[in-house]
Design an enzyme around this catalytic site. Structure first.
Site, short mmCIF file in Angstrom:
data_model
loop_
_atom_site.label_atom_id
_atom_site.label_comp_id
_atom_site.label_asym_id
_atom_site.label_seq_id
_atom_site.Cartn_x
_atom_site.Cartn_y
_atom_site.Cartn_z
N HIS A 25 0.84 -1.20 0.00
CA HIS A 25 0.00 0.00 0.00
C HIS A 25 0.87 1.25 0.00
O HIS A 25 0.69 2.15 -0.82
CB HIS A 25 -0.90 -0.01 1.24
CG HIS A 25 -1.71 1.23 1.42
ND1 HIS A 25 -3.02 1.35 1.01
CD2 HIS A 25 -1.39 2.45 1.96
CE1 HIS A 25 -3.47 2.56 1.28
NE2 HIS A 25 -2.50 3.25 1.87
N GLU A 26 1.83 1.28 0.90
CA GLU A 26 2.71 2.45 0.98
C GLU A 26 3.63 2.53 -0.25
O GLU A 26 3.99 3.62 -0.68
CB GLU A 26 3.54 2.39 2.26
CG GLU A 26 2.73 2.43 3.54
CD GLU A 26 1.82 3.64 3.63
OE1 GLU A 26 2.17 4.71 3.08
OE2 GLU A 26 0.75 3.52 4.24
N HIS A 29 1.98 4.60 -2.87
CA HIS A 29 2.22 6.03 -2.67
C HIS A 29 3.63 6.42 -3.10
O HIS A 29 3.84 7.42 -3.80
CB HIS A 29 2.05 6.39 -1.18
CG HIS A 29 0.65 6.25 -0.66
ND1 HIS A 29 -0.43 6.84 -1.27
CD2 HIS A 29 0.17 5.63 0.45
CE1 HIS A 29 -1.52 6.58 -0.57
NE2 HIS A 29 -1.18 5.84 0.47
#
Length: 377
Positions: A25-26, A29
């Site tokens: 998920h990170e 980003h």
């Protein structure tokens, strides 16, 4: 006999689920930020005190922290939790300011924020696509094969050969569609639309209730009409079709999540059914003990829910930032920093309150309150 996966297996399973999903998920980003030339100052798995870390040649600190219940990427320019530029940002040299998050166009910032949840959905689609490729796609038609005696469908007058076309106004095409709809709605009154000998008909029925217990002692209250399938149809899936099947399955799971959330909001389902990290750990251990297929499917399910939750329009979450960006796009100017700060504080309080609620639910599900009551009694 009730089985238990054991504490160590549960802990391992939880780490194997949450760790990679938070990292990816990170990473969504991070990669989107790099694409637009934003410097990442920190990439953290977990919160709190740093346990171990390394700084790469780009100046990004990659680290593991004490509380492994999430993670974050801190971009240059994110000088406060609400991602609002401060006076320090204006004081940066021009070449450094150009590499900060706040220096990017609104649409670029929105993509960077959305990339985390999108990564979670992509992970789930890939997993479900692989399942479709390996096992095929269940396309058993929504035709009544047989009826369980005394069931809700039998009392409603349905007959073998009837083709169900809609439940509660929602169209169904396969037997799986029917099962997914009814399982979430025990005891609810719905309208069944069906065809018999080419004639369209409808009937009102109350979905039956069935309580099931798995081998780990967990009880589930599910809805059941009492309709058995016709001849099963398992269609083979090729490499080109698999992503479409995975995408459809992901959409179905999101729909079920929305249905469950709507039932909780409207009071048709108890908030006690909401689970948190302890529940995820428990289920992770159980699914790992059931085998790799069950465990990997759970990873896909949690990845979808992680992406969905992060897109909720709550300040602190990615969805809250996207909401503010949408307002900024309409107003053609940023929201005032003071408003953002208060919204962020309100969102943080809401998230903390939710975490407290789900933790209390988890402890109750693990039997803590009953044990305490027994000791007091």
């Amino acid at each position: 006999m009730i089985e238990s996966p054991g504490f160590l297996l549960t802990l391992l399973a939880f780490a194997l689920v949450i760790g990679p999903l938070v990292f990816l998920h990170e990473m969504g980003h991070y990669l989107a930020g790099r694409w637009f030339g934003v410097k990442a100052e920190e990439f953290s798995i977990g919160f709190g005190r740093e346990l171990a870390g390394i700084t790469d040649r780009r100046g990004t600190r990659w680290k593991f922290c004490l509380l492994p219940l999430g993670g974050y990427v801190r971009f240059a320019g994110d000088m406060n939790p609400a991602s609002q530029p401060a006076a320090d940002w204006l004081a940066l040299p021009a070449h450094e300011r150009a590499r900060t998050f706040q220096a990017k166009h609104l649409w670029q910032r929105a993509i960077i924020v959305a990339a985390g949840p999108i990564a979670n959905f992509v992970i789930a689609i890939l997993i479900l696509s692989a399942f479709a490729l390996a096992y095929g796609d269940n396309r058993t038609p929504s035709t009544v094969g047989f009826l369980l005696p005394g069931s809700a469908a039998a009392h409603a007058g349905l007959q073998p050969g009837d083709r169900i076309t809609a439940l509660g106004g929602r169209s169904v095409a396969t037997y799986t569609d029917m099962v997914k709809y009814t399982q979430l709605r025990p005891g609810e009154a719905v309208t069944i639309d069906y065809e018999r000998a080419g004639s369209a008909r409808s009937v009102d029925v109350t979905i039956g209730v069935r309580v099931e217990r798995d081998r780990f002692g967990n009880e589930f209250r599910i809805g059941r009409l009492g309709i058995g399938p016709s001849d099963p149809v398992q269609q083979p899936v090729n490499v080109l079709q698999a992503p479409l099947v995975g995408l459809r399955m992901t959409g179905d799971i999101i729909q079920m999540t929305l249905d469950g959330l709507g039932q909780i909001i409207t009071g048709r389902r108890s908030v006690a059914e909401l689970g948190g990290p302890l529940k995820i750990a428990q289920v992770s251990g159980e699914r790992l003990s059931m085998g790799p297929t069950e465990f990997v499917f759970l990873i896909a399910l949690i990845s979808i829910n992680l992406g969905f939750i992060n897109l909720l329009p709550v300040p602190v979450l990615d969805g809250g930032h996207l909401l503010f960006y949408a307002v900024e796009a309409v107003r053609r100017r940023p929201i005032e920093p003071r408003v953002m700060e208060w919204a962020y504080r309100g969102g943080l309080i809401a998230i903390l309150a939710l975490m407290l609620l789900v933790t209390l639910n988890d402890l109750g599900a693990l039997g803590l309150w009953k044990n305490l009551a027994g000791l007091i009694g």
